[in-house]
Design an enzyme around this catalytic site. Structure first.
Site, PDB file in Angstrom:
ATOM      1  N   THR A 119      -8.203   8.681   9.131  1.00 18.93           N
ATOM      2  CA  THR A 119      -7.599   7.473   8.567  1.00 18.93           C
ATOM      3  C   THR A 119      -7.580   6.303   9.533  1.00 18.93           C
ATOM      4  OG1 THR A 119      -5.396   8.257   9.219  1.00 18.93           O
ATOM      5  CG2 THR A 119      -6.160   8.803   6.987  1.00 18.93           C
ATOM      6  N   GLY A 124      -8.256   3.031  10.960  1.00 19.36           N
ATOM      7  CA  GLY A 124      -8.892   1.817  10.483  1.00 19.36           C
ATOM      8  C   GLY A 124      -8.856   1.594   8.994  1.00 19.36           C
ATOM      9  N   THR A 125      -8.115   2.404   8.246  1.00 25.98           N
ATOM     10  CA  THR A 125      -8.108   2.244   6.790  1.00 25.98           C
ATOM     11  C   THR A 125      -7.488   0.905   6.366  1.00 25.98           C
ATOM     12  OG1 THR A 125      -6.060   3.552   6.743  1.00 25.98           O
ATOM     13  CG2 THR A 125      -8.107   4.687   6.197  1.00 25.98           C
ATOM     14  N   GLY A 126      -6.406   0.507   7.026  1.00 23.83           N
ATOM     15  CA  GLY A 126      -5.772  -0.759   6.663  1.00 23.83           C
ATOM     16  C   GLY A 126      -6.667  -1.945   6.962  1.00 23.83           C
ATOM     17  N   CYS A 127      -7.315  -1.919   8.112  1.00 29.30           N
ATOM     18  CA  CYS A 127      -8.254  -2.986   8.481  1.00 29.30           C
ATOM     19  C   CYS A 127      -9.378  -3.070   7.452  1.00 29.30           C
ATOM     20  CB  CYS A 127      -8.846  -2.722   9.857  1.00 29.30           C
ATOM     21  SG  CYS A 127      -7.661  -2.547  11.193  1.00 29.30           S
ATOM     22  N   LYS A 139       0.827  -1.204   0.000  1.00 27.61           N
ATOM     23  CA  LYS A 139       0.000   0.000   0.000  1.00 27.61           C
ATOM     24  C   LYS A 139       0.864   1.257   0.000  1.00 27.61           C
ATOM     25  CE  LYS A 139      -1.866  -1.644   3.695  1.00 27.61           C
ATOM     26  NZ  LYS A 139      -2.689  -1.917   4.903  1.00 27.61           N
TER      27      LYS A 139
END
Length: 267
Positions: free
Chosen positions: A206, A208-211, A175
């Site tokens: 942002t 929690g964006t990866g989750c 990412k």
């Protein structure tokens, strides 16, 4: 028609923006039946992590057995796992049940900068979990740890993704959100590379964006889409959420909005 199912194995975020809570919301809004196995309880919000209480290995195993023996998941997302012992339990049970469509989000540090994985757990992650994963979704700092390479350019991203994918035998979505100039992500799979261009959204929310991204990918894999299409759909989902500019807290705020059951943003 039988509904597709997805399991998230991750930590709980009491503020609702990341971890298990984000995954369950994302999976539901992407049209699959969502289940969870909790690896840790965290006291956190959008500004930081205050405390972590890890699940015991025995209890995590019981959770996984309870899910797989009753409602077999079509895809599995693995998020925050802080210790080697818990990683070994996850690997053991996923192999025992011949789980498919395993998406690993190697959560090492929270968005606010709090460490979420013990140092010795990184080695267990690479030696045991990544080799059974369908896809691993590191951000740039995480990819630097996994590849032991500095990443400062698109060429560096390709080199690191290739190293991780070839070394551990899994596909890699590196990412680019931590890049200065863009939000482009790189998918390295089966020896080939595909760039997914993303427009950087000037949004501080942002948490929690990866989750959310990894859970959306797992949801689409569960529904039968191939890896590239699953990544494409997941990126569209999260881009719409960021563009909507939800702000709930005093900190960075969670990104979740109302979506329909096909993962489309509902204004």
């Amino acid at each position: 028609m039988k509904m597709k199912t997805a399991l998230t194995i991750a930590g709980s975020d009491c503020s609702g923006g990341a971890g298990i809570q984000a995954d369950l919301k994302t999976m539901t809004m992407n049209g699959v039946y969502a289940m969870s196995a909790i690896t840790a309880l965290t006291a956190q919000n959008t500004t930081g992590v205050r405390a972590i209480r890890e699940t015991t290995s025995e209890f995590l195993e019981q959770q996984l057995d309870a899910v797989f023996e009753d409602i077999f998941p079509d895809a599995v997302k693995v998020g925050m796992v802080s210790s080697s012992e818990l990683i070994c339990v996850i690997v053991n049970r996923l192999q025992y049940y011949h789980a498919e469509n395993i998406v690993v989000d190697p959560v090492m540090v929270s968005t606010s900068g709090s460490a979420l994985m013990k140092r010795n757990a990184v080695r267990t992650l690479t030696e045991k979990l990544l080799p059974i994963a369908t896809l691993v979704t590191p951000n740039i700092p995480e990819a630097e740890v996994l590849s032991e390479k500095t990443i400062a350019s698109k060429e560096d991203m390709l080199s690191a993704a290739k190293f991780i994918g070839d070394t551990y035998g899994c596909s890699v979505l590196l990412k680019g959100g931590h890049s200065v100039s863009d939000a482009n992500d790189l998918l390295y799979a089966n020896g080939g590379a595909v760039w997914f261009e993303g427009k950087r959204v000037n949004n501080p929310n942002t948490h929690g964006t990866g989750c959310t991204l990894s859970a959306a990918i797992a949801s689409n894999l569960a529904k039968g889409f191939d890896l590239a299409e699953s990544v494409k759909r997941a990126k569209e989902y999260i881009s719409d959420a960021l563009a909507a500019m939800l702000d709930l807290g005093k900190g960075s705020g969670p990104i979740h909005h109302a979506f329909d059951l096909n993962g489309r943003f509902s204004k």
